[in-house]
Design a protein around this motif. Structure first.
Motif, PDB file in Angstrom:
ATOM      1  N   TYR A 228     -10.094   4.535  -2.070  1.00 54.20           N
ATOM      2  CA  TYR A 228      -8.832   4.335  -1.679  1.00 54.20           C
ATOM      3  C   TYR A 228      -8.148   2.943  -1.866  1.00 54.20           C
ATOM      4  O   TYR A 228      -7.224   2.498  -2.128  1.00 54.20           O
ATOM      5  CB  TYR A 228      -8.427   5.075  -0.478  1.00 54.20           C
ATOM      6  CG  TYR A 228      -6.916   4.767  -0.067  1.00 54.20           C
ATOM      7  CD1 TYR A 228      -6.059   5.689  -0.416  1.00 54.20           C
ATOM      8  CD2 TYR A 228      -6.416   3.901   0.867  1.00 54.20           C
ATOM      9  CE1 TYR A 228      -4.672   5.654   0.146  1.00 54.20           C
ATOM     10  CE2 TYR A 228      -5.299   3.750   1.497  1.00 54.20           C
ATOM     11  CZ  TYR A 228      -4.344   4.706   1.098  1.00 54.20           C
ATOM     12  OH  TYR A 228      -3.111   4.421   1.264  1.00 54.20           O
ATOM     13  N   PHE A 229      -9.229   2.004  -0.950  1.00 54.33           N
ATOM     14  CA  PHE A 229      -8.777   0.558  -1.116  1.00 54.33           C
ATOM     15  C   PHE A 229      -9.035  -0.276  -2.141  1.00 54.33           C
ATOM     16  O   PHE A 229      -9.199  -1.434  -2.167  1.00 54.33           O
ATOM     17  CB  PHE A 229      -9.592  -0.044   0.255  1.00 54.33           C
ATOM     18  CG  PHE A 229      -8.899   0.616   1.397  1.00 54.33           C
ATOM     19  CD1 PHE A 229      -7.624  -0.025   1.899  1.00 54.33           C
ATOM     20  CD2 PHE A 229      -9.512   1.308   2.379  1.00 54.33           C
ATOM     21  CE1 PHE A 229      -6.986   0.562   3.152  1.00 54.33           C
ATOM     22  CE2 PHE A 229      -8.874   2.062   3.465  1.00 54.33           C
ATOM     23  CZ  PHE A 229      -7.495   1.675   3.904  1.00 54.33           C
ATOM     24  N   LEU A 230      -9.994   0.248  -3.275  1.00 49.97           N
ATOM     25  CA  LEU A 230     -10.397  -0.313  -4.437  1.00 49.97           C
ATOM     26  C   LEU A 230      -9.254  -1.155  -4.875  1.00 49.97           C
ATOM     27  O   LEU A 230      -9.334  -2.417  -5.547  1.00 49.97           O
ATOM     28  CB  LEU A 230     -11.218   0.525  -5.252  1.00 49.97           C
ATOM     29  CG  LEU A 230     -12.168  -0.281  -6.330  1.00 49.97           C
ATOM     30  CD1 LEU A 230     -13.126  -1.200  -5.755  1.00 49.97           C
ATOM     31  CD2 LEU A 230     -12.731   1.015  -7.307  1.00 49.97           C
ATOM     32  N   PRO A 231      -7.964  -0.502  -5.383  1.00 51.23           N
ATOM     33  CA  PRO A 231      -7.074  -1.101  -5.922  1.00 51.23           C
ATOM     34  C   PRO A 231      -6.684  -2.491  -5.049  1.00 51.23           C
ATOM     35  O   PRO A 231      -6.015  -3.223  -6.060  1.00 51.23           O
ATOM     36  CB  PRO A 231      -5.805  -0.088  -5.846  1.00 51.23           C
ATOM     37  CG  PRO A 231      -6.729   1.223  -5.986  1.00 51.23           C
ATOM     38  CD  PRO A 231      -7.820   0.764  -5.104  1.00 51.23           C
ATOM     39  N   PHE A 232      -6.711  -2.479  -4.015  1.00 52.56           N
ATOM     40  CA  PHE A 232      -6.261  -3.725  -3.293  1.00 52.56           C
ATOM     41  C   PHE A 232      -7.368  -4.976  -3.502  1.00 52.56           C
ATOM     42  O   PHE A 232      -7.004  -6.297  -3.239  1.00 52.56           O
ATOM     43  CB  PHE A 232      -6.394  -3.516  -1.962  1.00 52.56           C
ATOM     44  CG  PHE A 232      -5.266  -2.703  -1.322  1.00 52.56           C
ATOM     45  CD1 PHE A 232      -4.087  -2.801  -1.057  1.00 52.56           C
ATOM     46  CD2 PHE A 232      -5.370  -1.149  -1.087  1.00 52.56           C
ATOM     47  CE1 PHE A 232      -3.123  -2.055  -0.597  1.00 52.56           C
ATOM     48  CE2 PHE A 232      -4.674  -0.169  -0.827  1.00 52.56           C
ATOM     49  CZ  PHE A 232      -3.283  -0.836  -0.631  1.00 52.56           C
ATOM     50  N   GLU A 233      -8.257  -4.603  -4.165  1.00 54.66           N
ATOM     51  CA  GLU A 233      -9.235  -5.733  -4.537  1.00 54.66           C
ATOM     52  C   GLU A 233      -8.736  -6.719  -5.383  1.00 54.66           C
ATOM     53  O   GLU A 233      -8.857  -7.704  -5.659  1.00 54.66           O
ATOM     54  CB  GLU A 233     -10.676  -5.073  -4.968  1.00 54.66           C
ATOM     55  CG  GLU A 233     -11.868  -6.248  -5.733  1.00 54.66           C
ATOM     56  CD  GLU A 233     -12.563  -6.643  -4.315  1.00 54.66           C
ATOM     57  OE1 GLU A 233     -13.055  -7.700  -4.508  1.00 54.66           O
ATOM     58  OE2 GLU A 233     -12.364  -6.163  -3.263  1.00 54.66           O
ATOM     59  N   SER A 234      -7.737  -6.168  -6.391  1.00 47.58           N
ATOM     60  CA  SER A 234      -7.246  -7.053  -7.327  1.00 47.58           C
ATOM     61  C   SER A 234      -6.149  -7.997  -6.760  1.00 47.58           C
ATOM     62  O   SER A 234      -5.560  -9.070  -7.493  1.00 47.58           O
ATOM     63  CB  SER A 234      -6.459  -6.250  -8.619  1.00 47.58           C
ATOM     64  OG  SER A 234      -5.630  -5.310  -7.844  1.00 47.58           O
TER      65      SER A 234
END
Length: 350
Positions: free
Chosen positions: A338-344
C-alpha cells in the motif's frame, strides 16, 4: 468512617479524649516547640542519608523491606528537605505497604505531605491516601479511602496558627534521627499530630536509653526513642526505634505487633554500600509530578504536529479503510504494497 470535617474546628476534634474538656485546644509542649526551633543546619546535614531495613516475622521469615531517604530539595523555589519512606511486604501472602513523601522546612514544618497505605486482600482490598499541603495560612487535608468497591472522601482544613508543633508520619522519622544524633530526648516532649479521623491529637516522644543489639556479626550499642500516637477513637499506638551512633536506624517495631524491622548488616560489613532500594516512581510525589508534566508536554507537542500536518490523519484513515475492506491475511505485506507508491516521492538523497 468519619463524615467530612470541613465545619469542625480543632477544638471540636477533642471529643472522646478522656480528661479533656471540649473547647480546650490541644497544643504542643514548650519543650517540643523549643526543640523544633533549635535545629541547626549542621545537624540536618548529618541526617541526609538513606536507611534500609528488612521486615521479619517472629519466626525470622522475611516479609518485606522498609526504607527511608532524606535529601535536600526545593519546593516552589524554597529550599527544604525531601523525605521519602516506603514499606513493602506481605501479610498471609497478601501484598501490603505504606509510603510517605514529605517536604519539610529546616524547622521540621510540613510544607506538603502525601501518605499512601494499601492492603490487597482477595475480595476485600483497602487503599487509603491522604494529602496535606500549606496554602494561604491553612493546612488543607484531603483523604480518600477505598474499601472493596466503596470509596469515601474526607476534607478538612486547619489554620497554621493551631498547628505549632505538628509532627506527621513523615516528619517524625526525621525528628527521631535528630534525637538519636543528640542522644537525648527532653522530658515532656509532646507534639500534636492527626489521627485516622483527621482529628488533632497528641503524640509524645520519650527516651528508651542505651542497649546492646546484634546487627549482623557484631554487637553494637544503640539509642532508643519511643513514640506514642494517641487517638480520639482508638487505643494509642506505640512505636519503638533504636539507632546507631551515626543516626542510622537499627530496628523499628510497633509494640504488640509480631513484625519487626531491623538492620541486617552494618555499613562496614557491606562491600558496596547500602543495597539499592527499588524505586516505585508512582508513589514518589516529585517523580510523579515530573512524569505528568513531561506527559502533558509531549501530548501538546504531538497535537501541534498533527495540526500542522493534516495529511497524516487522512493517510492513516485511508489505509485503515482499505485494510478493513480487503482483510488480508498478511497485514505487513499488505502495508508494504500500500505504501510502496509513496517511495517515489522521497528525495534522491534519502
Amino acid at each position: 468512617m468519619e463524615a467530612p470535617l470541613e465545619d469542625e474546628t480543632p477544638a471540636g476534634a477533642l471529643a472522646g479524649i478522656e480528661g479533656l474538656d471540649l473547647g480546650v485546644e490541644l497544643k504542643a509542649s514548650d519543650e517540643a516547640l523549643t526543640l523544633m526551633s533549635s535545629v541547626e543546619p549542621a545537624e540536618l546535614l548529618k541526617c541526609v542519608f538513606p536507611d534500609s531495613l528488612v521486615t521479619v516475622s517472629e519466626g525470622g521469615r522475611d516479609l518485606g523491606k522498609f526504607s527511608v531517604t532524606v535529601e535536600f530539595a526545593r519546593r516552589v523555589q524554597r529550599p527544604c528537605l525531601l523525605l521519602h519512606a516506603q514499606s513493602q511486604g506481605a501479610i498471609d501472602d497478601s501484598p501490603c505497604g505504606t509510603s510517605v513523601t514529605a517536604y519539610l522546612t529546616t524547622e521540621l514544618e510540613v510544607l506538603e505531605e502525601d501518605y499512601h497505605e494499601y492492603v490487597k486482600l482477595e475480595g476485600h482490598s483497602l487503599d487509603r491516601r491522604c494529602h496535606m499541603v500549606q496554602h494561604d495560612g491553612q493546612m488543607l487535608i484531603d483523604k480518600v479511602t477505598t474499601v472493596g468497591e466503596e470509596t469515601t472522601m474526607e476534607s478538612v482544613s486547619y489554620p497554621m496558627s493551631a498547628l505549632n508543633g505538628l509532627v506527621t508520619e513523615g516528619s517524625n522519622l526525621l525528628l527521631m534521627r535528630l534525637l538519636a544524633l543528640r542522644k537525648k530526648v527532653p522530658e515532656h516532649m509532646t507534639f500534636i499530630s492527626f489521627d485516622q479521623g483527621l482529628h488533632i491529637i497528641h503524640t509524645t516522644f520519650s527516651e528508651l536509653g542505651l542497649k546492646q543489639l546484634q546487627v549482623g556479626d557484631e554487637t553494637v550499642e544503640v539509642f532508643g526513642v519511643e513514640r506514642v500516637v494517641h487517638s480520639v477513637e482508638e487505643s494509642p499506638t506505640t512505636w519503638q526505634c533504636y539507632f546507631l551512633a551515626d543516626g542510622h536506624m537499627a530496628s523499628r517495631v510497633q509494640v504488640g505487633s509480631p513484625v519487626t524491622m531491623r538492620l541486617l548488616q552494618l555499613q562496614s560489613q557491606l562491600e558496596k554500600g547500602f543495597e539499592k532500594i527499588p524505586l516505585v516512581w508512582e508513589e514518589d510525589m516529585q517523580m510523579c509530578s515530573k512524569f505528568l508534566d513531561r506527559k502533558e508536554e509531549l501530548k501538546a507537542d504531538h497535537a501541534l504536529y498533527l495540526r500542522q500536518h493534516p495529511e497524516i490523519r487522512a493517510l492513516i484513515s485511508d489505509f485503515l479503510q482499505f485494510l478493513l475492506l480487503r482483510k488480508p491475511n498478511d497485514v505487513f505485506q499488505f502495508a508494504r504494497e500500500y505504501f510502496l507508491p509513496f517511495e517515489s516521492r522521497r528525495p534522491p538523497e534519502a
